[in-house]
Design a protein around this motif. Structure first.
Motif, mmCIF file in Angstrom:
data_model
loop_
_atom_site.group_PDB
_atom_site.id
_atom_site.type_symbol
_atom_site.label_atom_id
_atom_site.label_comp_id
_atom_site.label_asym_id
_atom_site.label_seq_id
_atom_site.Cartn_x
_atom_site.Cartn_y
_atom_site.Cartn_z
ATOM 1 N N SER A 279 0.730 -1.171 0.188
ATOM 2 C CA SER A 279 -0.214 0.128 -0.136
ATOM 3 C C SER A 279 0.771 1.400 -0.099
ATOM 4 N N PRO A 280 0.180 2.234 -0.458
ATOM 5 C CA PRO A 280 1.243 3.169 -0.949
ATOM 6 C C PRO A 280 1.229 4.271 0.194
ATOM 7 N N GLY A 281 3.169 4.276 0.785
ATOM 8 C CA GLY A 281 4.216 4.549 1.893
ATOM 9 C C GLY A 281 4.128 3.674 3.385
ATOM 10 N N SER A 282 3.863 2.366 2.414
ATOM 11 C CA SER A 282 4.622 1.249 2.882
ATOM 12 C C SER A 282 6.185 0.931 2.118
ATOM 13 N N SER A 283 6.745 0.274 3.059
ATOM 14 C CA SER A 283 8.236 -0.396 2.731
ATOM 15 C C SER A 283 8.374 -1.739 1.856
ATOM 16 N N THR A 284 8.966 -1.450 1.066
ATOM 17 C CA THR A 284 8.777 -2.201 -0.227
ATOM 18 C C THR A 284 10.635 -2.465 -0.849
ATOM 19 N N SER A 285 11.563 -2.219 -0.501
ATOM 20 C CA SER A 285 12.755 -2.355 -0.750
ATOM 21 C C SER A 285 13.598 -2.043 0.891
ATOM 22 N N SER A 286 14.938 -2.462 0.723
ATOM 23 C CA SER A 286 15.700 -1.573 1.786
ATOM 24 C C SER A 286 16.374 -0.230 1.346
ATOM 25 N N SER A 287 15.947 0.393 0.147
ATOM 26 C CA SER A 287 16.241 2.162 -0.186
ATOM 27 C C SER A 287 15.089 2.626 0.755
ATOM 28 N N THR A 288 13.689 1.859 0.700
ATOM 29 C CA THR A 288 12.691 2.657 1.292
ATOM 30 C C THR A 288 12.337 2.511 2.199
ATOM 31 N N ASN A 289 13.114 1.953 2.939
ATOM 32 C CA ASN A 289 13.302 1.734 4.592
ATOM 33 C C ASN A 289 14.072 2.623 5.018
ATOM 34 N N ASN A 290 14.760 2.989 4.659
ATOM 35 C CA ASN A 290 15.572 4.524 5.237
ATOM 36 C C ASN A 290 15.021 5.733 4.691
ATOM 37 N N ASN A 291 13.380 5.506 3.722
ATOM 38 C CA ASN A 291 13.762 6.862 3.030
ATOM 39 C C ASN A 291 12.134 7.520 3.595
ATOM 40 N N PRO A 292 12.376 8.625 4.265
ATOM 41 C CA PRO A 292 11.034 9.238 5.009
ATOM 42 C C PRO A 292 9.892 9.557 3.804
ATOM 43 N N ALA B 194 -7.908 21.907 -17.214
ATOM 44 C CA ALA B 194 -8.640 20.663 -17.303
ATOM 45 C C ALA B 194 -6.963 19.596 -17.426
ATOM 46 N N TRP B 195 -6.051 19.685 -17.876
ATOM 47 C CA TRP B 195 -5.156 18.964 -17.789
ATOM 48 C C TRP B 195 -3.834 19.066 -16.703
ATOM 49 N N LYS B 196 -4.412 20.587 -16.410
ATOM 50 C CA LYS B 196 -3.754 20.089 -14.499
ATOM 51 C C LYS B 196 -4.285 20.077 -13.540
ATOM 52 N N THR B 197 -5.861 19.951 -13.723
ATOM 53 C CA THR B 197 -6.488 19.873 -12.834
ATOM 54 C C THR B 197 -6.695 18.285 -12.653
ATOM 55 N N TYR B 198 -6.507 17.218 -13.785
ATOM 56 C CA TYR B 198 -6.548 16.062 -13.606
ATOM 57 C C TYR B 198 -5.091 15.032 -13.318
ATOM 58 N N PHE B 199 -4.417 15.918 -13.499
ATOM 59 C CA PHE B 199 -2.888 15.543 -12.977
ATOM 60 C C PHE B 199 -2.885 15.774 -11.737
ATOM 61 N N SER B 200 -3.492 16.633 -10.927
ATOM 62 C CA SER B 200 -3.444 17.125 -9.827
ATOM 63 C C SER B 200 -4.351 16.298 -8.339
ATOM 64 N N LEU B 201 -5.103 15.332 -9.414
ATOM 65 C CA LEU B 201 -5.821 14.160 -9.382
ATOM 66 C C LEU B 201 -4.732 13.005 -8.987
ATOM 67 N N VAL B 202 -4.307 12.480 -10.097
ATOM 68 C CA VAL B 202 -3.375 11.228 -10.132
ATOM 69 C C VAL B 202 -2.581 11.651 -9.104
ATOM 70 N N PHE B 203 -1.996 12.633 -8.886
ATOM 71 C CA PHE B 203 -0.624 12.959 -7.593
ATOM 72 C C PHE B 203 -1.569 12.538 -6.658
ATOM 73 N N ARG B 204 -2.987 13.235 -5.941
ATOM 74 C CA ARG B 204 -3.732 13.043 -4.316
ATOM 75 C C ARG B 204 -3.892 11.563 -4.848
ATOM 76 N N LYS B 205 -4.106 10.961 -5.944
ATOM 77 C CA LYS B 205 -4.062 9.177 -5.538
ATOM 78 C C LYS B 205 -3.606 8.464 -5.434
ATOM 79 N N TYR B 206 -2.195 8.825 -5.359
ATOM 80 C CA TYR B 206 -0.649 7.951 -5.761
ATOM 81 C C TYR B 206 0.183 8.450 -4.931
ATOM 82 N N HIS B 207 -0.248 9.086 -4.125
ATOM 83 C CA HIS B 207 0.586 10.299 -3.250
ATOM 84 C C HIS B 207 2.129 10.396 -4.025
ATOM 85 N N LEU B 208 2.104 11.273 -4.856
ATOM 86 C CA LEU B 208 2.654 11.771 -5.762
ATOM 87 C C LEU B 208 3.627 12.977 -5.671
ATOM 88 N N HIS B 209 2.446 14.251 -4.702
ATOM 89 C CA HIS B 209 3.296 15.716 -4.530
ATOM 90 C C HIS B 209 4.486 16.027 -4.687
#
Length: 280
Positions: free
Chosen positions: A3-16, A47-62
């Motif tokens: 899930s978003p925010g969970s650890s998936t590798s050793s690099s992620t474990n050290n990545n805040p 519209a383009w910017k709004t759609y991408f803002s929703l993508v950033f929110r859904k996948y936690h990419l801000h």
């Protein structure tokens, strides 16, 4: 699947700033999530910017586009760089070719590409505001349907609002009324009878009126055809004397009677290739 925010590798474990699993980012097709093509010639930036803002929110990419993370410090993190490259590819797949060639540069990270694309539509705000105002207030329905015409006005209004221009609902309604075709004259005069008219209400009122007028035109055409048939068809042609026999012309070589310029014409012009498609 992580899930978003969970650890998936050793690099992620050290990545805040751990984000979603890169597999979740690579798999989705971006076009259903951003179903517009960003282009200079169309009012799609909002519209383009709004759609991408929703993508950033859904996948936690801000954190890839808000400068909260220094990407130069994340070059050793494979998951970060994978997600960053995927975001850049998404940008390139949803912009026109001329925009792609304007912003593409080797080595850019997501923040650099995002900043360039937004800057193209916000740095020259005064010039763009003037252009959009002219297009908005000069809009007419012409051959468009009511839905198409209303959509065009709404897109222009959203673009102007994004630039800080105040487009009230009353102004949107008056522009719509001024630009609809003359055949809607009776319907336009009845708009004042709508209690608390809004843009969606007026659009919903004009849509069945448009269908009614189309049906009336169809009935009128059908009635005219029936009336013409009931009077009988055109009179039969009068008898004519038999035509004189025709003989084939004498054989001549091609070019004998052709203008000399025919033999010196160049190749036909080739159609110019369009540079407006999305996909880089």
């Amino acid at each position: 699947m992580a899930s978003p925010g969970s650890s998936t590798s050793s690099s992620t474990n050290n990545n805040p700033f751990a984000g979603p699993d890169p597999v979740l980012i690579r798999d989705p097709d971006i076009h259903p999530r951003v179903p517009v093509c960003l282009d200079y010639s169309t009012s799609t930036y909002y519209a383009w910017k709004t759609y991408f803002s929703l993508v950033f929110r859904k996948y936690h990419l801000h954190d890839h586009v808000d400068s909260s993370v220094d990407s130069s410090l994340m070059l050793g993190d494979d998951e970060w760089t994978t997600i960053d490259a995927t975001l850049i590819r998404w940008f390139y797949l949803t912009i026109s070719r001329d925009l792609f060639h304007t912003v593409v540069t080797d080595g850019d990270d997501t923040l650099a590409v995002w900043t360039k694309l937004n800057g193209l539509f916000t740095d020259n705000q005064l010039q763009r505001r003037v252009f959009l105002q002219q297009e908005f207030f000069g809009s007419h329905q012409l051959d468009s349907s009511i839905d198409g015409y209303c959509m065009r006005l709404k897109k222009l209004a959203d673009e102007l609002r994004d630039l800080g221009e105040t487009i009230s609902d009353d102004l949107l309604l008056s522009t719509l009324t001024a630009g609809i075709n003359e055949e809607f004259g009776n319907a336009a005069s009845n708009l004042t009878l709508i209690p608390e008219p809004t843009f969606p209400k007026v659009k919903a009122y004009l849509r069945p009126e448009e269908r009614r007028m189309k049906m009336a035109k169809t009935r009128a055409t059908h009635t005219a055809l029936i009336a013409g048939t009931s009077r009988g068809g055109p009179p039969p042609p009068s008898p004519q004397a038999p035509a004189a026999p025709r003989f084939p012309p004498p054989a001549v070589s091609y070019g004998q009677y052709l203008p000399p310029t025919v033999f010196f014409q160049g190749p036909p012009p080739q159609p110019a290739s369009s540079d407006r498609r999305c996909g880089g």
